[in-house]
Scaffold this active site. Structure first.
Site, short mmCIF file in Angstrom:
data_model
loop_
_atom_site.label_atom_id
_atom_site.label_comp_id
_atom_site.label_asym_id
_atom_site.label_seq_id
_atom_site.Cartn_x
_atom_site.Cartn_y
_atom_site.Cartn_z
N GLY A 58 0.83 -1.19 0.00
CA GLY A 58 0.00 0.00 0.00
C GLY A 58 0.88 1.25 0.00
O GLY A 58 2.10 1.17 0.11
N GLY A 59 0.24 2.40 -0.13
CA GLY A 59 0.99 3.65 -0.09
C GLY A 59 1.41 4.11 -1.47
O GLY A 59 1.18 3.45 -2.48
N THR A 64 8.02 6.05 -2.37
CA THR A 64 8.96 6.11 -1.26
C THR A 64 10.38 5.95 -1.80
O THR A 64 10.59 5.28 -2.80
CB THR A 64 8.66 4.99 -0.24
OG1 THR A 64 7.36 5.18 0.31
CG2 THR A 64 9.66 4.98 0.91
N MET A 99 5.83 4.37 5.97
CA MET A 99 5.35 3.00 6.15
C MET A 99 4.43 2.61 5.00
O MET A 99 3.71 3.43 4.46
CB MET A 99 4.57 2.87 7.47
CG MET A 99 5.45 3.01 8.68
SD MET A 99 4.57 2.70 10.21
CE MET A 99 5.91 3.00 11.36
N CYS A 132 5.51 10.08 -0.54
CA CYS A 132 4.23 9.46 -0.20
C CYS A 132 3.05 10.15 -0.89
O CYS A 132 1.90 10.01 -0.48
CB CYS A 132 4.01 9.41 1.31
SG CYS A 132 5.32 8.51 2.17
#
EC number: 2.3.1.181
Length: 237
Positions: free
Chosen positions: A89-90, A93, A161, A191
């Site tokens: 997910g996300g 990064t 995260m 992000c």
């Protein structure tokens, strides 16, 4: 339930090699769970925690926007960085030297079955670790990760995260900036969140370097306490 954690420090390792290794461990746990359900085998599932530093790499989560990478892939090659679209997910990064990346590959049924609780405890692990360096870190409402000076014009992210879970088995994890080269963050919208800065522990403490091994031990200590887990070190991958 097996609450023991097998910890491996992989040192500095290529992102794709580490991702493949994660997938192997992840699938092994899933296979045991499937066997248990089909055959009532009663086998224990293991829990892994990988610690690693990656060479410069940008990764884009499955719901991420490619436009949050602000430079071309040709430019990334020039600066010695790679790029991967991955299954966590996300959004986007960056990982690189001086950053502690942690990949807990857990069967959450050994602990609790709540993904939101899992993420909050990972955040708490980092918050408690930073508190040992007299850094007041916190959560930012609606934004996963760990931040400093939330709600001010100086808000900045110190830990990103992003996780994946299937049948309560987790992979991917967190990236804590300890001695990170923050210039690499300029090549993306971290992000996918515009207007928010990024920082690193050494910058916040005004020191050129922080002992990575010391930070890793503090993270593991707090993880073990929060998850009521036992720690077993593995010396080789």
């Amino acid at each position: 339930m097996n609450k023991n954690l097998l910890v491996e420090d992989l040192g500095r390792k290529d992102y794709k090699e580490t991702w493949d290794y994660q997938e192997t461990l992840f699938q092994e746990i899933l296979d045991i769970k499937i066997k248990n359900r089909r055959e009532d085998a009663g086998l224990q599932t293991p829990n892994h925690f990988l610690l690693v530093e990656h060479p410069h790499v940008y990764t884009l989560g499955k719901s991420g926007d490619f436009e949050n990478l602000l430079v071309s892939e040709e430019y990334l090659k020039k600066i010695g960085a790679s790029f991967y679209k991955i299954n966590r997910g996300g959004d986007i990064t960056y990982h690189g030297p001086g950053q502690i990346v942690g990949y807990p590959i857990l069967d959450l049924e050994n602990f609790f079955t709540d993904i939101h609780k899992y993420l909050r405890l990972l955040e708490e692990m980092v918050i408690l670790t930073l508190a040992e360096y007299n850094i007041k870190a916190e959560r930012s409402p609606g934004e996963t990760g760990v931040w400093l000076d939330v709600g001010t014009p100086f808000a900045r992210k110190i830990c990103a995260m992003g996780v994946r879970a299937s049948r309560w088995v987790t992979m991917h994890g967190f990236a804590l900036n300890v001695n990170a080269d923050l210039g690499y963050f300029d090549n993306m919208i971290p992000c996918g969140i515009r207007g928010k800065a990024v920082t690193s522990l050494n910058v916040e403490l005004g020191k050129p370097q922080i002992d990575l091994a010391e930070v890793k031990q503090k993270l593991l200590k707090h993880f073990a306490q929060l998850f009521e887990a036992g720690i077993q070190q593995k010396t080789e991958a």
